[in-house]
Design an enzyme around this catalytic site. Structure first.
Site, PDB file in Angstrom:
ATOM      1  N   SER A 158       0.851  -1.193   0.000  1.00  0.00           N
ATOM      2  CA  SER A 158       0.000   0.000   0.000  1.00  0.00           C
ATOM      3  C   SER A 158       0.884   1.239   0.000  1.00  0.00           C
ATOM      4  CB  SER A 158      -0.892   0.012   1.250  1.00  0.00           C
ATOM      5  OG  SER A 158      -1.521   1.268   1.421  1.00  0.00           O
ATOM      6  N   TYR A 184       0.131   0.126  10.627  1.00  0.00           N
ATOM      7  CA  TYR A 184      -0.234  -0.276   9.258  1.00  0.00           C
ATOM      8  C   TYR A 184       0.913   0.032   8.300  1.00  0.00           C
ATOM      9  CZ  TYR A 184      -2.775  -0.462   4.817  1.00  0.00           C
ATOM     10  OH  TYR A 184      -3.183  -0.758   3.532  1.00  0.00           O
TER      11      TYR A 184
END
Length: 312
Positions: A158, A184
């Site tokens: 990501s 994350y």
């Protein structure tokens, strides 16, 4: 090194990327294949004639997905197998049960910005799910991937990796205050570093691994974020799930990727390496630290150590 460019882009769909490709006789595993872009990744691979295993936590949901994929593609070589990436025993059972060669492994499953949670081993949940579980899975399937002589690993990362490097001295937030987005970001950086080191370490086996940013898509991944994402995503940035799966399918199937590994792609094209977040358009660019070979080797050693501790 020139950046790899393809005929596809932001609006391309998984089906468009896979059109005309024949993967009959090939076998693929897609983790997290019962929702979001995992479904469309599995669907596109099934449409090429590949035998596809849906590796999922919820096998009931997986069975429904498999029936839907079969109905829309005519593919019959679809399997659903239980896999919990946060549980080393589950990963070990999956890899032990695998028989024969594996041509494509798509590390797709993940969690985003979850509340502070730790596995029984003391691993932070996002690092455990997004990186460690997939690391153990790929390691356990190494021989199957090597049997093909041209095995591919597709790693869904990501642009969130730009939020944090891997903080090697505190991956589990034992000393830092927990921040769901930093956690994350760290896990997504780990995804890219894994692709770098797997491609280097397993080159002699013909195994390549590449990482990607699928794009901004509304899926179950955002269940902890109320759909907000990590920043300034606008409606024009959003993709459908079919578009979001396109880059994964490209890395899994494109002949242009033969023998190519350790790279990071956005919108079906390799994206520039950056040293600051403002050096590339929003959602593009790969942080230099995510491609660092020394960091990649260090993460590999750390991952092996953590998994060994869990087994002892």
């Amino acid at each position: 090194m020139n950046l790899m460019k393809t005929q596809f882009g932001f609006s391309s769909t998984a089906a468009e990327v896979a059109a005309g490709i024949d993967l009959s006789g090939h076998r693929a595993v897609v983790t997290g294949a019962s929702s979001g872009i995992g479904v469309e990744t599995a669907r596109a691979l099934a449409a090429t004639g590949a035998e596809v295993t849906l590796a999922v936590r919820d096998t009931a949901a997986g069975e429904l997905t498999a029936k839907d994929i079969a109905a829309t593609t005519g593919g019959t070589a679809l399997h659903v197998v239980q896999l919990d990436l946060t549980d080393p025993a589950s990963v070990a059972a999956f890899t032990a049960a695998w028989d024969g060669p594996l041509h494509i492994l798509v590390n797709n499953a993940g969690v985003m910005a979850s509340p502070e949670t730790y596995t029984p081993q003391g691993w932070e949940l996002q690092f455990a799910t997004n990186h460690l579980g997939h690391f153990a899975l790929a390691a356990g399937l190494h021989d199957a991937l090597a049997a093909d002589g041209a095995g591919r690993i597709v790693v869904v990362s990501s642009s969130g990796h730009q939020l944090s490097p891997v903080v090697f001295d505190d991956v589990n937030f034992a000393f830092r205050a927990y921040d769901p987005w930093l956690a994350y970001g760290q896990s997504k950086t780990a995804n890219v570093l894994f692709a770098v080191e797997a491609s280097r370490r397993w080159a002699a086996d013909g195994i390549t691994a590449n990482a990607l940013m699928p794009g901004a898509i509304f899926t179950n991944l955002q269940r902890h974020t109320e759909g907000r994402g990590s920043g300034r995503t606008s409606p024009s940035d959003m993709k459908t799930v079919e578009q979001g799966a396109a880059t994964s399918v490209l890395l899994a199937t494109s002949r242009q990727l033969e023998g190519i590994g350790g790279r990071y792609f956005v919108d079906c094209n390799e994206t520039p390496t950056i040293d600051r977040r403002d050096e590339a358009p929003w959602l593009h660019g790969v942080a230099r630290y995510a491609l660092d070979p020394d960091g990649a080797a260090r993460l590999w050693d750390l991952s092996e150590s953590l998994l060994q501790e869990a087994r002892s």
